[in-house]
Design a protein around this motif. Structure first.
Motif, PDB file in Angstrom:
ATOM      1  N   GLY A   8      11.615 -41.740  10.940  1.00 17.89           N
ATOM      2  CA  GLY A   8      11.814 -40.794  12.044  1.00 17.89           C
ATOM      3  C   GLY A   8      12.490 -41.496  13.202  1.00 17.89           C
ATOM      4  N   PRO A   9      12.772 -40.726  14.268  1.00 18.84           N
ATOM      5  CA  PRO A   9      13.619 -41.247  15.346  1.00 18.84           C
ATOM      6  C   PRO A   9      12.919 -42.192  16.320  1.00 18.84           C
ATOM      7  N   GLY A  10      11.596 -42.185  16.356  1.00 16.81           N
ATOM      8  CA  GLY A  10      10.940 -43.080  17.312  1.00 16.81           C
ATOM      9  C   GLY A  10       9.483 -42.723  17.523  1.00 16.81           C
ATOM     10  N   HIS A  79      12.911 -47.391   7.061  1.00 15.13           N
ATOM     11  CA  HIS A  79      14.185 -47.312   7.780  1.00 15.13           C
ATOM     12  C   HIS A  79      14.088 -46.322   8.935  1.00 15.13           C
ATOM     13  N   THR A  80      14.836 -46.566   9.977  1.00 14.21           N
ATOM     14  CA  THR A  80      14.801 -45.665  11.123  1.00 14.21           C
ATOM     15  C   THR A  80      15.442 -44.309  10.782  1.00 14.21           C
ATOM     16  N   GLY A  81      14.955 -43.264  11.429  1.00 18.50           N
ATOM     17  CA  GLY A  81      15.533 -41.929  11.239  1.00 18.50           C
ATOM     18  C   GLY A  81      15.428 -41.508   9.785  1.00 18.50           C
ATOM     19  N   ASP A  82      16.544 -41.060   9.225  1.00 18.52           N
ATOM     20  CA  ASP A  82      16.622 -40.785   7.794  1.00 18.52           C
ATOM     21  C   ASP A  82      17.408 -41.912   7.137  1.00 18.52           C
ATOM     22  N   PRO A  83      16.936 -42.380   5.988  1.00 24.03           N
ATOM     23  CA  PRO A  83      17.602 -43.538   5.369  1.00 24.03           C
ATOM     24  C   PRO A  83      19.060 -43.287   4.992  1.00 24.03           C
ATOM     25  N   SER A  84      19.461 -42.022   4.847  1.00 27.82           N
ATOM     26  CA  SER A  84      20.800 -41.745   4.315  1.00 27.82           C
ATOM     27  C   SER A  84      21.914 -41.969   5.322  1.00 27.82           C
ATOM     28  N   LEU A  85      21.565 -42.152   6.598  1.00 24.47           N
ATOM     29  CA  LEU A  85      22.616 -42.303   7.613  1.00 24.47           C
ATOM     30  C   LEU A  85      22.620 -43.724   8.157  1.00 24.47           C
ATOM     31  N   TYR A  86      23.708 -44.440   7.919  1.00 24.69           N
ATOM     32  CA  TYR A  86      23.885 -45.814   8.426  1.00 24.69           C
ATOM     33  C   TYR A  86      22.649 -46.668   8.125  1.00 24.69           C
ATOM     34  N   VAL A 109      13.129 -37.727   9.772  1.00 25.03           N
ATOM     35  CA  VAL A 109      13.825 -36.974  10.824  1.00 25.03           C
ATOM     36  C   VAL A 109      14.864 -37.899  11.445  1.00 25.03           C
ATOM     37  N   SER A 110      16.114 -37.549  11.302  1.00 26.10           N
ATOM     38  CA  SER A 110      17.171 -38.405  11.853  1.00 26.10           C
ATOM     39  C   SER A 110      17.177 -38.335  13.386  1.00 26.10           C
ATOM     40  N   SER A 111      17.712 -39.377  13.995  1.00 30.67           N
ATOM     41  CA  SER A 111      17.766 -39.407  15.460  1.00 30.67           C
ATOM     42  C   SER A 111      18.658 -38.292  16.007  1.00 30.67           C
ATOM     43  N   PHE A 112      19.617 -37.807  15.196  1.00 29.47           N
ATOM     44  CA  PHE A 112      20.462 -36.739  15.749  1.00 29.47           C
ATOM     45  C   PHE A 112      19.665 -35.439  15.879  1.00 29.47           C
ATOM     46  N   LEU A 161      27.974 -39.083  17.681  1.00 24.66           N
ATOM     47  CA  LEU A 161      28.425 -40.452  17.419  1.00 24.66           C
ATOM     48  C   LEU A 161      27.241 -41.405  17.408  1.00 24.66           C
ATOM     49  N   PHE A 162      27.045 -42.042  16.260  1.00 23.43           N
ATOM     50  CA  PHE A 162      26.054 -43.103  16.132  1.00 23.43           C
ATOM     51  C   PHE A 162      26.733 -44.421  16.515  1.00 23.43           C
ATOM     52  N   LEU A 163      25.952 -45.413  16.851  1.00 27.68           N
ATOM     53  CA  LEU A 163      26.407 -46.811  16.926  1.00 27.68           C
ATOM     54  C   LEU A 163      27.628 -47.018  17.816  1.00 27.68           C
ATOM     55  N   SER A 164      27.812 -46.194  18.806  1.00 28.14           N
ATOM     56  CA  SER A 164      29.083 -46.219  19.538  1.00 28.14           C
ATOM     57  C   SER A 164      28.950 -46.338  21.047  1.00 28.14           C
ATOM     58  N   LYS A 191      17.236 -43.468  23.119  1.00 24.95           N
ATOM     59  CA  LYS A 191      15.882 -43.534  22.543  1.00 24.95           C
ATOM     60  C   LYS A 191      15.225 -42.153  22.444  1.00 24.95           C
ATOM     61  N   ALA A 192      15.923 -41.246  21.791  1.00 23.62           N
ATOM     62  CA  ALA A 192      15.405 -39.887  21.586  1.00 23.62           C
ATOM     63  C   ALA A 192      14.000 -39.956  20.995  1.00 23.62           C
ATOM     64  N   THR A 193      13.101 -39.214  21.553  1.00 21.79           N
ATOM     65  CA  THR A 193      11.689 -39.038  21.151  1.00 21.79           C
ATOM     66  C   THR A 193      10.798 -40.250  21.455  1.00 21.79           C
ATOM     67  N   THR A 219      20.871 -48.101  20.940  1.00 23.31           N
ATOM     68  CA  THR A 219      19.851 -47.093  20.623  1.00 23.31           C
ATOM     69  C   THR A 219      20.120 -45.763  21.315  1.00 23.31           C
ATOM     70  N   ALA A 220      21.351 -45.353  21.237  1.00 21.07           N
ATOM     71  CA  ALA A 220      21.709 -44.085  21.875  1.00 21.07           C
ATOM     72  C   ALA A 220      22.735 -43.352  21.021  1.00 21.07           C
ATOM     73  N   LEU A 221      22.748 -42.062  21.189  1.00 17.39           N
ATOM     74  CA  LEU A 221      23.736 -41.217  20.509  1.00 17.39           C
ATOM     75  C   LEU A 221      24.607 -40.555  21.556  1.00 17.39           C
ATOM     76  N   ILE A 222      25.853 -40.325  21.197  1.00  9.19           N
ATOM     77  CA  ILE A 222      26.729 -39.525  22.042  1.00  9.19           C
ATOM     78  C   ILE A 222      26.887 -38.168  21.346  1.00  9.19           C
TER      79      ILE A 222
END
Ligand code: SAH
Length: 259
Positions: A8-10, A79-86, A109-112, A161-164, A191-193, A219-222
């Protein structure tokens, strides 16, 4: 057995029930210490071995899984969030396949999704955007030419946008080469959630400044797109005049005049 588990996201209560039960039953947990909330490790049983993968390379991670397997013990790879993303999970799964070690995947639950909750946003709004582009700015990991940010930006769709965040200046430039305008709404969700979550709203034209002024690099999304604005169309699904497989729509005033 190795279980890849999305943490999950946090917030520690945003792991799935299945994921928490796997942690409780694990003989060994290898967690991504850079992003996974360590509070989740409190669910681990006594005697569970715990490794932080932030300090390990792929062979070391697989080595731990192999040793556990040889002892008839199971591993949770958290893995953080959902394992399928990055998540760099494919290379681990292939290494396990080569060694004949069975594995399963438990989604998270993915961070997005955490960011959407923080923003109180719906990413797919009628008449605004019906697509979500999940991508990243090119960093040390190359992005295929056909997926360069300015090309994806041509769609003007909702974009995450992840990692950006550390490259906000380039992100802003690339977005403006596409369909987004300086006044298109955007947000940075840090740091969502998590307890120290931060939501910064603004426009694409000031994205770089927003990141710099708030000291956001990791640790942020755009999140970009007009779905963060005020205008949208109402859904057909809940339109009182719209008939679906589950509900017959009421006649509209026009229908009544005719009959
Ligand atoms: N698999 C993860 C993403 C891992 S990549 C997922 O599904 O969320 C790591 C990147 O994810 C970070 O650089 C950041 O861009 C984003 N990220 C992870 N957790 C986050 C959170 N709680 N808030 C905002 N962004 C986050």
């Amino acid at each position: 057995m190795v279980d890849f588990v999305g943490a999950g996201p946090g917030a520690p209560d945003l792991i799935t029930v299945r994921g928490r039960e796997l942690i409780e039953a694990a003989d060994c947990i290898i967690y991504a210490g850079s992003l996974v909330n360590p509070a989740l490790l409190d669910h681990a049983g006594e005697g569970c071995l715990i490794y932080d993968s932030a300090k390990m390379h792929l062979e070391e991670v697989i080595g731990v899984m192999e040793r556990m397997e040889a002892q008839g013990r199971n591993t949770v790879r958290l893995h953080t969030g959902d394992p399928s993303l990055y998540g760099a999970v494919r290379e681990q799964m292939d290494a396990l396949r080569e060694r004949g070690i069975a594995f399963r995947i438990c989604p998270g639950v993915s961070s997005f999704c955490g960011a959407a909750a923080a923003l109180e946003a719906e990413y797919t709004l009628p008449e605004v955007s019906q697509s979500v582009i999940i991508t990243r700015m090119e960093g040390r990991t190359a992005v295929p030419d056909r997926e360069k940010l300015h090309l994806l930006a041509e769609h003007g769709a909702t974009m995450i946008l992840f990692l950006s965040c550390g490259m906000a200046e380039q992100v802003q430039q690339e977005l403006l080469r596409g369909a987004y305008k300086p006044e298109t709404p955007c947000a940075i969700v840090y740091k969502a959630t998590w307890e120290d979550e931060k939501v910064i709203r603004g426009t694409v034209g000031e994205l770089c400044k927003l990141a710099a002024d708030n000291g956001i690099a990791g640790t942020a999304l755009i999140v970009v797109g007009d779905v963060l604005g005020d205008d949208y169309g109402l859904s057909k699904l809940y339109d009182r005049h719209f008939t679906t497989a589950y509900r017959k729509g009421e006649p509209s005033d026009d229908d009544k005049k005719i009959s």
